[in-house]
Design an enzyme around this catalytic site. Structure first.
Site, PDB file in Angstrom:
ATOM      1  N   GLU A  65     -40.803 -11.448  11.443  1.00 20.45           N
ATOM      2  CA  GLU A  65     -40.476 -10.204  10.750  1.00 20.45           C
ATOM      3  C   GLU A  65     -41.073  -8.986  11.435  1.00 20.45           C
ATOM      4  O   GLU A  65     -40.441  -7.932  11.492  1.00 20.45           O
ATOM      5  CB  GLU A  65     -40.971 -10.270   9.305  1.00 20.45           C
ATOM      6  CG  GLU A  65     -40.587  -9.044   8.485  1.00 20.45           C
ATOM      7  CD  GLU A  65     -41.019  -9.170   7.038  1.00 20.45           C
ATOM      8  OE1 GLU A  65     -40.663  -8.301   6.236  1.00 20.45           O
ATOM      9  OE2 GLU A  65     -41.716 -10.145   6.704  1.00 20.45           O
ATOM     10  N   ASP A  66     -42.279  -9.123  11.997  1.00 17.43           N
ATOM     11  CA  ASP A  66     -43.025  -7.949  12.465  1.00 17.43           C
ATOM     12  C   ASP A  66     -43.162  -7.839  13.977  1.00 17.43           C
ATOM     13  O   ASP A  66     -43.769  -6.886  14.459  1.00 17.43           O
ATOM     14  CB  ASP A  66     -44.442  -7.960  11.849  1.00 17.43           C
ATOM     15  CG  ASP A  66     -44.402  -7.894  10.325  1.00 17.43           C
ATOM     16  OD1 ASP A  66     -43.436  -7.325   9.796  1.00 17.43           O
ATOM     17  OD2 ASP A  66     -45.326  -8.426   9.685  1.00 17.43           O
TER      18      ASP A  66
END
Length: 726
Positions: free
Chosen positions: A95-96
């Protein structure tokens, strides 16, 4: 084996510890059970994660990689496998960071990639302000859990570390995350049997949601008075001594209350802090199931159990696989003692739940402990039920009912539905149908199969109660009913039995007083009797007789009024002088109308007298009681009593002991009392200096011979200088 992508940094398997950050070394120490190859994989995961999160910081200012490594450490402390730990280190990368699922699969295998992907899907829809978004996120989490239970374990560990470091968040975010934790994550941890995680999540959520309340309760817990600490030590010493005497290998620990548990009980039960804290908690861990029941007998011998507070979760485990024996005992000064008894394996499962003895095998499903099997079955049933729900909100409400099973829903044979509290029994069901059905219940037919009245019910069962006119409630029923209606009805019936005893005794006492005047109750004219009852506001003769037995009316005065002796006859003197020779013989089975004075504690074969006391009935004293001289001033209240030829039951007595004041003396005296087959009710220090201590033991004995046996056993101890009846 997965191949290594040369484009990704790889941390070498062997490396000097001085170039490894402290938080990574802490993780490796927690994961000490891994072999060298697995530890190398763990370091490689840290290197990949650190490179992917390079330049990213948490709101606290720490490098972001410290968070996923801390999550992995939480799971390592639970004993999870290396794939779960690697996935935890990488759980935020998809996600990051630019890292892809294919990258993770290439480095660490498809299973790790699947776990990271499952956790990532949960985080893509935040538990934001909208209820629908929260519900949809929960549905996705459930589907990920159904594929692999380790997904929710990673998520719970992630949430736990976030809660531990919640101080860096803004107040609004802290509140939102705390509510979410208390309403969703803590209940899920409980449903999965992970009590250690659940307990910490609840307490951290409470601190974030109500910081002032948490601080006040925490401060009061830490500043417990010396008297409580001494009482705790006394109880622990006594339990340990009894268990050791039975040669039971055990681990005995006091259970410390958390601010959340105290706050929850205060709020749920409407009790003050002092009332909640006036409960001592202990856990006894033994080797085998047989030892559990043996230890239960030992603690019940040490302290009397509280009616209706015993639970056998070994024979009937909780839905999350939790197994233990729970009992509540009457402690010193009336303070309850909550005791849990379990085996070492049960203790591990109780604390770690599905994470205990993790036995997951890729491609073969879960083959772990009963907690895992139950969790998998629960999740499978939720997946099945979510297919039939119209929306995520509806599904979330259905799951919350399952996470908070406060009620069970049952069917009568006619198809009517009754809702009862959790842990309700067939007998509770009987009283819910009708009080008469409960009072005459004999057994139950649950789903067309015969079952005892104490059987606990689960939602969806059809229950039929079988009755008999001759059946009646017993005091043992109070041990397993949970509804207030059943408890009230049973107690009312038992009081009726006491009332019948009181009526019988009152009849005897009034007849005896009338006999002194040359008459009897059945010879009193009916109109005179009815006039007396009306004048004194008694609806029935039985009420008058019960009042006489309970000491609220003196039989001499009632006899005078009913017999109406001739004017001038010195009735009081005559009655006082003509003491009837008939005596009331005490068998030990009297219910409510005869009690034993605590000032002198009479026991069988002691010379005794009875004193008619208002509201208490006949109170029995020893003839050498210091209060007897005062009672002589009211001879009309004296009642002739004596011990029956056969007396059953236990009677309270006290012994005063002068002992040398040194460690272990209390245990020696308690062991001597135990060897004489006497139970200890209480222990108190009367005097104490450097060399001598004076103790008073409250004990239970059968009669004066049994008391003499106890005194002899204690007197034989070298540390005892003197012992006498107290």
């Amino acid at each position: 084996m997965p191949t290594t992508d040369p484009a990704l940094p790889v941390y070498p398997a062997a490396c000097d510890d001085d170039v490894v950050p402290d938080y990574v070394q802490a993780l490796e120490q927690a994961a000490h059970y891994l072999n060298d190859t697995q530890k190398a994989m763990l370091r490689r995961a840290w290197a990949v994660g650190a490179a992917a999160h390079a330049g990213q910081n948490r709101k606290s200012g720490e490098p972001y990689i410290t968070h996923p490594v801390a999550v992995a450490q939480v799971l390592a402390e639970q004993g999870l496998d290396v794939e779960t730990l690697v996935a935890a280190i990488l759980h935020d990368t998809l996600e990051d960071t630019p890292l892809t699922r294919a990258d993770i699969a290439a480095q660490f295998g498809e299973t790790v990639a699947e776990l990271v992907d499952g956790v990532t899907k949960l985080d893509k829809v935040q538990f934001a302000n909208r209820q629908e978004a929260q519900a949809e996120s929960f549905r996705k989490m459930l589907l990920a859990m159904a594929r692999d239970l380790r997904v929710i374990l990673i998520k719970l560990a992630d949430r736990l570390h976030n809660m531990r470091t919640l101080g860096a968040q803004l107040p609004e975010a802290r509140r939102r995350i705390a509510i979410e934790t208390l309403e969703i994550y803590a209940p899920i941890a409980q449903r999965l049997g992970m009590n250690l995680v659940k307990s910490e999540l609840q307490d951290l959520g409470f601190r974030a949601l109500h910081p002032w309340r948490h601080a006040v309760i925490e401060k009061r817990i830490r500043s417990q008075p010396l008297a409580r600490r001494e009482a705790l030590a006394q109880i622990e010493a006594r339990l340990a001594q009894r268990l050791a005497m039975e040669k039971l290998e055990h681990r005995l620990v006091g259970r410390v209350k958390t601010p959340w548990s105290v706050y929850s009980k205060m709020r749920a039960e409407g009790r003050s802090f002092d009332q909640v804290m006036d409960v001592f908690g202990f856990r006894i861990v033994v080797d085998t199931v047989a030892d559990c029941y043996h230890a239960l007998g030992v603690v019940h011998a040490a302290y009397k159990p509280v009616d209706g507070r015993f639970r056998d979760f070994i024979a009937i485990p909780k839905a999350n696989g939790y197994q233990s024996l729970h009992t509540v005992l009457f402690g010193p000064y009336g303070a309850p003692i909550e005791v849990q008894i379990r085996t070492r394996e049960m203790d591990l499962i109780a604390e770690r739940g599905v994470a205990a003895h993790w036995a997951y095998k890729a491609g073969e499903g879960s083959s772990g402990n009963s907690a895992q099997a139950r969790a998998a079955a629960w999740i499978a049933s939720l997946v099945e039920s979510q297919r039939g729900t119209g929306s995520s909100l509806e599904f979330l409400e259905n799951v919350k009912v399952d996470l908070f099973p406060d009620e069970v829903y049952l069917f009568t044979p006619k198809g009517d539905i009754l809702a009862l509290p959790r842990n309700a029994t067939a007998l509770d069901f009987a009283y819910a149908v009708h009080t008469d059905v409960g009072n005459h219940a004999v057994t139950a037919r649950i789903d067309k199969r015969l079952a005892p009245l104490r059987t606990r019910l689960v939602s969806g069962q059809t229950v039929e109660i079988i009755t008999a006119k001759s059946a009646a409630p017993s005091a043992q029923w109070l041990e397993f009913v949970v509804t207030s209606k059943a408890r009230t009805a049973i107690r009312q019936h038992l009081k009726q039995l006491e009332h019948e005893d009181a009526v019988q005794l009152g009849h005897y006492m009034l007849d005896r007083a009338l006999g002194v005047l040359g008459t009897a109750l059945d010879r009193i004219p009916m109109d005179r009797l009815e006039a007396y009852l009306a004048e004194n506001r008694y609806s029935r003769l039985e009420a008058l007789l019960a009042d006489i037995a309970l000491g609220n009316r003196m039989p001499v005065q009632v006899a005078q009024a009913l017999a109406q002796p001739a004017e001038g006859a010195p009735a009081d003197v005559a009655i006082a002088q003509q003491r009837p020779e008939e005596r009331i013989f005490i068998t030990g089975g009297e219910r409510g109308v005869i009690s034993f004075a605590q000032c002198c504690q009479p026991i069988p074969r002691d010379p005794i007298m009875g004193y008619h006391t208002a509201g208490k009935g006949i109170v029995v004293h020893r003839l050498d009681c210091p209060h007897v001289s005062e009672y002589r001033k009211s001879p009309e209240r004296w009642v002739a009593v004596d011990w029956a030829r056969e007396v059953t039951g236990s009677f309270s007595a006290s012994i005063r002991i002068d002992v040398e004041n040194r460690p272990g003396v209390l245990a020696q005296v308690a062991a001597a009392v135990a060897r004489a087959e006497s139970n200890i009710d209480r222990v108190e220090y009367l005097e104490r200096d450097r060399s001598i201590a004076v103790l008073r033991f409250g004990i239970e004995v059968r009669d004066d011979r049994h008391l003499a046996e106890v005194l002899r056993g204690v007197r034989r101890l070298q540390v005892v200088q003197d012992v006498q009846r107290g």
